[in-house]
Design a protein around this motif. Structure first.
Motif, PDB file in Angstrom:
ATOM      1  N   PRO A  98      -2.418  33.499  28.461  1.00  0.00           N
ATOM      2  CA  PRO A  98      -4.062  33.465  29.053  1.00  0.00           C
ATOM      3  C   PRO A  98      -4.891  32.657  28.116  1.00  0.00           C
ATOM      4  CG  PRO A  98      -2.972  35.655  28.451  1.00  0.00           C
ATOM      5  CD  PRO A  98      -2.109  34.691  28.278  1.00  0.00           C
ATOM      6  N   LYS A  99      -4.473  32.442  26.903  1.00  0.00           N
ATOM      7  CA  LYS A  99      -5.430  31.351  26.151  1.00  0.00           C
ATOM      8  C   LYS A  99      -5.364  30.200  26.645  1.00  0.00           C
ATOM      9  CE  LYS A  99      -4.457  33.713  21.830  1.00  0.00           C
ATOM     10  NZ  LYS A  99      -4.067  33.459  20.540  1.00  0.00           N
ATOM     11  N   ALA A 100      -4.003  29.646  27.073  1.00  0.00           N
ATOM     12  CA  ALA A 100      -3.642  28.437  27.459  1.00  0.00           C
ATOM     13  C   ALA A 100      -4.576  28.087  28.763  1.00  0.00           C
ATOM     14  CB  ALA A 100      -2.334  28.149  27.737  1.00  0.00           C
ATOM     15  N   ILE A 101      -4.573  29.180  29.674  1.00  0.00           N
ATOM     16  CA  ILE A 101      -5.241  28.978  30.852  1.00  0.00           C
ATOM     17  C   ILE A 101      -6.798  28.942  30.587  1.00  0.00           C
ATOM     18  CG2 ILE A 101      -5.884  30.238  33.049  1.00  0.00           C
ATOM     19  CD1 ILE A 101      -3.174  31.466  33.020  1.00  0.00           C
ATOM     20  N   SER A 102      -7.328  29.649  29.738  1.00  0.00           N
ATOM     21  CA  SER A 102      -8.681  29.734  29.541  1.00  0.00           C
ATOM     22  C   SER A 102      -9.137  28.310  28.653  1.00  0.00           C
ATOM     23  CB  SER A 102      -9.109  30.796  28.605  1.00  0.00           C
ATOM     24  OG  SER A 102      -8.770  30.412  26.930  1.00  0.00           O
ATOM     25  N   GLY A 103      -8.179  27.856  27.990  1.00  0.00           N
ATOM     26  CA  GLY A 103      -8.423  26.492  27.444  1.00  0.00           C
ATOM     27  C   GLY A 103      -8.483  25.281  28.453  1.00  0.00           C
ATOM     28  N   PHE A 104      -7.621  25.614  29.346  1.00  0.00           N
ATOM     29  CA  PHE A 104      -7.500  24.511  30.659  1.00  0.00           C
ATOM     30  C   PHE A 104      -8.981  24.667  31.384  1.00  0.00           C
ATOM     31  CE2 PHE A 104      -5.791  21.611  33.226  1.00  0.00           C
ATOM     32  CZ  PHE A 104      -5.863  22.035  34.673  1.00  0.00           C
ATOM     33  N   GLN A 105      -9.464  26.148  31.560  1.00  0.00           N
ATOM     34  CA  GLN A 105     -10.611  25.971  32.361  1.00  0.00           C
ATOM     35  C   GLN A 105     -11.545  25.532  31.542  1.00  0.00           C
ATOM     36  OE1 GLN A 105     -10.765  30.284  32.767  1.00  0.00           O
ATOM     37  NE2 GLN A 105      -9.981  30.046  35.080  1.00  0.00           N
ATOM     38  N   ASP A 106     -11.783  25.614  30.119  1.00  0.00           N
ATOM     39  CA  ASP A 106     -12.806  24.984  29.270  1.00  0.00           C
ATOM     40  C   ASP A 106     -12.722  23.697  29.493  1.00  0.00           C
ATOM     41  OD1 ASP A 106     -12.623  27.120  26.448  1.00  0.00           O
ATOM     42  OD2 ASP A 106     -14.035  27.329  28.205  1.00  0.00           O
ATOM     43  N   LEU A 107     -11.544  23.043  29.468  1.00  0.00           N
ATOM     44  CA  LEU A 107     -11.444  21.541  29.736  1.00  0.00           C
ATOM     45  C   LEU A 107     -11.973  21.069  31.238  1.00  0.00           C
ATOM     46  CD1 LEU A 107      -9.971  19.562  28.079  1.00  0.00           C
ATOM     47  CD2 LEU A 107      -8.124  19.645  29.712  1.00  0.00           C
ATOM     48  N   ILE A 108     -11.805  21.754  32.336  1.00  0.00           N
ATOM     49  CA  ILE A 108     -12.540  21.609  33.682  1.00  0.00           C
ATOM     50  C   ILE A 108     -13.993  21.635  33.339  1.00  0.00           C
ATOM     51  CG2 ILE A 108     -12.709  22.175  36.073  1.00  0.00           C
ATOM     52  CD1 ILE A 108      -9.564  22.859  35.949  1.00  0.00           C
ATOM     53  N   LYS A 109     -14.213  22.540  32.774  1.00  0.00           N
ATOM     54  CA  LYS A 109     -15.988  22.905  32.604  1.00  0.00           C
ATOM     55  C   LYS A 109     -16.804  21.873  31.986  1.00  0.00           C
ATOM     56  CE  LYS A 109     -15.824  27.317  31.934  1.00  0.00           C
ATOM     57  NZ  LYS A 109     -15.916  28.806  31.718  1.00  0.00           N
ATOM     58  N   GLY A 110     -15.834  21.500  30.963  1.00  0.00           N
ATOM     59  CA  GLY A 110     -16.063  20.172  30.210  1.00  0.00           C
ATOM     60  C   GLY A 110     -16.417  18.930  30.675  1.00  0.00           C
ATOM     61  N   PHE A 111     -15.270  18.759  31.734  1.00  0.00           N
ATOM     62  CA  PHE A 111     -15.539  17.587  32.511  1.00  0.00           C
ATOM     63  C   PHE A 111     -16.468  17.578  33.489  1.00  0.00           C
ATOM     64  CE2 PHE A 111     -13.845  14.042  34.518  1.00  0.00           C
ATOM     65  CZ  PHE A 111     -13.750  14.221  35.877  1.00  0.00           C
ATOM     66  N   GLN A 112     -16.684  18.677  34.051  1.00  0.00           N
ATOM     67  CA  GLN A 112     -17.709  18.877  35.340  1.00  0.00           C
ATOM     68  C   GLN A 112     -19.071  18.793  34.705  1.00  0.00           C
ATOM     69  OE1 GLN A 112     -16.682  22.431  36.951  1.00  0.00           O
ATOM     70  NE2 GLN A 112     -15.592  21.831  38.556  1.00  0.00           N
ATOM     71  N   SER A 113     -19.314  19.279  33.308  1.00  0.00           N
ATOM     72  CA  SER A 113     -20.809  19.194  32.640  1.00  0.00           C
ATOM     73  C   SER A 113     -21.012  17.904  32.176  1.00  0.00           C
ATOM     74  CB  SER A 113     -20.676  20.354  31.774  1.00  0.00           C
ATOM     75  OG  SER A 113     -19.950  20.042  30.718  1.00  0.00           O
ATOM     76  N   GLY A 114     -20.091  17.011  32.224  1.00  0.00           N
ATOM     77  CA  GLY A 114     -20.247  15.783  31.483  1.00  0.00           C
ATOM     78  C   GLY A 114     -20.103  15.665  30.034  1.00  0.00           C
ATOM     79  N   ARG A 115     -19.717  16.681  29.336  1.00  0.00           N
ATOM     80  CA  ARG A 115     -19.634  16.891  27.886  1.00  0.00           C
ATOM     81  C   ARG A 115     -18.601  15.959  27.664  1.00  0.00           C
ATOM     82  NH1 ARG A 115     -16.181  19.861  24.812  1.00  0.00           N
ATOM     83  NH2 ARG A 115     -15.210  20.730  26.528  1.00  0.00           N
ATOM     84  N   LEU A 116     -17.519  15.664  28.390  1.00  0.00           N
ATOM     85  CA  LEU A 116     -16.069  14.869  28.008  1.00  0.00           C
ATOM     86  C   LEU A 116     -16.683  13.285  27.816  1.00  0.00           C
ATOM     87  CD1 LEU A 116     -13.132  16.176  29.936  1.00  0.00           C
ATOM     88  CD2 LEU A 116     -13.971  16.836  27.702  1.00  0.00           C
ATOM     89  N   GLY A 117     -17.809  13.195  28.516  1.00  0.00           N
ATOM     90  CA  GLY A 117     -18.169  11.711  28.126  1.00  0.00           C
ATOM     91  C   GLY A 117     -18.800  11.424  26.901  1.00  0.00           C
ATOM     92  N   GLN A 118     -19.171  12.708  25.923  1.00  0.00           N
ATOM     93  CA  GLN A 118     -19.693  12.260  24.608  1.00  0.00           C
ATOM     94  C   GLN A 118     -18.589  12.186  23.575  1.00  0.00           C
ATOM     95  OE1 GLN A 118     -22.942  12.110  24.550  1.00  0.00           O
ATOM     96  NE2 GLN A 118     -23.438  12.839  26.577  1.00  0.00           N
ATOM     97  N   THR A 119     -17.247  12.533  24.071  1.00  0.00           N
ATOM     98  CA  THR A 119     -16.444  12.329  23.032  1.00  0.00           C
ATOM     99  C   THR A 119     -16.477  10.928  22.129  1.00  0.00           C
ATOM    100  OG1 THR A 119     -14.744  11.889  24.539  1.00  0.00           O
ATOM    101  CG2 THR A 119     -14.781  14.188  23.781  1.00  0.00           C
ATOM    102  N   SER A 120     -16.137  10.905  20.941  1.00  0.00           N
ATOM    103  CA  SER A 120     -15.934   9.806  20.491  1.00  0.00           C
ATOM    104  C   SER A 120     -14.929   8.996  20.520  1.00  0.00           C
ATOM    105  CB  SER A 120     -15.993   9.885  18.785  1.00  0.00           C
ATOM    106  OG  SER A 120     -15.036  10.679  18.441  1.00  0.00           O
ATOM    107  N   VAL A 121     -14.764   7.490  20.573  1.00  0.00           N
ATOM    108  CA  VAL A 121     -13.537   6.850  20.808  1.00  0.00           C
ATOM    109  C   VAL A 121     -12.382   7.248  20.041  1.00  0.00           C
ATOM    110  CG1 VAL A 121     -12.651   4.578  20.981  1.00  0.00           C
ATOM    111  CG2 VAL A 121     -15.168   4.896  21.586  1.00  0.00           C
TER     112      VAL A 121
END
Lengths: 103, 71
Positions: free
Chosen positions: A47-70
């Motif tokens: 379940p932790k893995a599933i929630s981690g994956f959902q966090d990843l999707i939410k981060g992608f949708q909110s555009g947070r992933l664009g803020q990661t450093s190189v």
């Protein structure tokens, strides 16, 4: 010829002993790390893995992933590549051959 | 020694499920390709027999027709 073979056969136990004593400490370090890092996930962790994956999707949708450093992006890319390579290792095991299908 | 790193559960599940998928994919593709390869081998065998038969006949005919005094 026969003498050379006999000498080789007499040497085999020492060779095996040398190989074992060489590999034992290395095997123990490998085991030390693998027991924590390479184990399959326990049922409690899924379940932790599933929630981690959902966090990843939410981060992608909110555009947070664009803020990661190189640097972080490269590191994550390396981790993702390693995860993908496990697929090919599984394929090698499934087709019982390293290069190509042995039909 | 450096203590072992605690790998995140997402990465662990992703790794091992990728291994499982790879295993299943490899097995299924192997099972798909095996009869196709056997069929191709069979066809190749038959065509080879036919070709060798024709070559034999051709050779015999050409030997029969090549009557020269230069032999």
């Amino acid at each position: 010829m026969a003498q050379a073979v006999q000498k080789l056969v007499a040497k085999v136990p020492t060779l095996v002993g040398a190989a074992v004593s060489y590999s034992k400490p290395r095997l123990s370090t490998f085991w030390y790390y693998a027991r924590v890092e390479l184990v399959p996930p326990s049922p409690a962790e899924i379940p932790k893995a599933i929630s981690g994956f959902q966090d990843l999707i939410k981060g992608f949708q909110s555009g947070r992933l664009g803020q990661t450093s190189v640097r972080d992006a490269l590191r994550n890319g390396l981790v993702a590549t390693e995860v993908l390579m496990w697929f090919y290792i599984g394929e090698i095991i499934g087709k019982r051959g390293i290069v190509g299908y042995d039909v | 020694m450096v203590p072992p790193v605690q790998v995140s559960p997402l990465i662990k599940t992703a790794r091992w499920s990728a291994l499982l998928f790879g295993l299943i994919y490899g097995k299924q593709r192997y099972d798909y390709l095996k009869p196709i390869a056997a069929e191709e081998r069979r066809i190749e065998e038959e065509e080879k027999k036919l070709r060798e038969e024709r070559e034999r006949i051709y050779k015999q005919l050409s030997e029969a027709n090549s009557d020269t005094i230069l032999k």
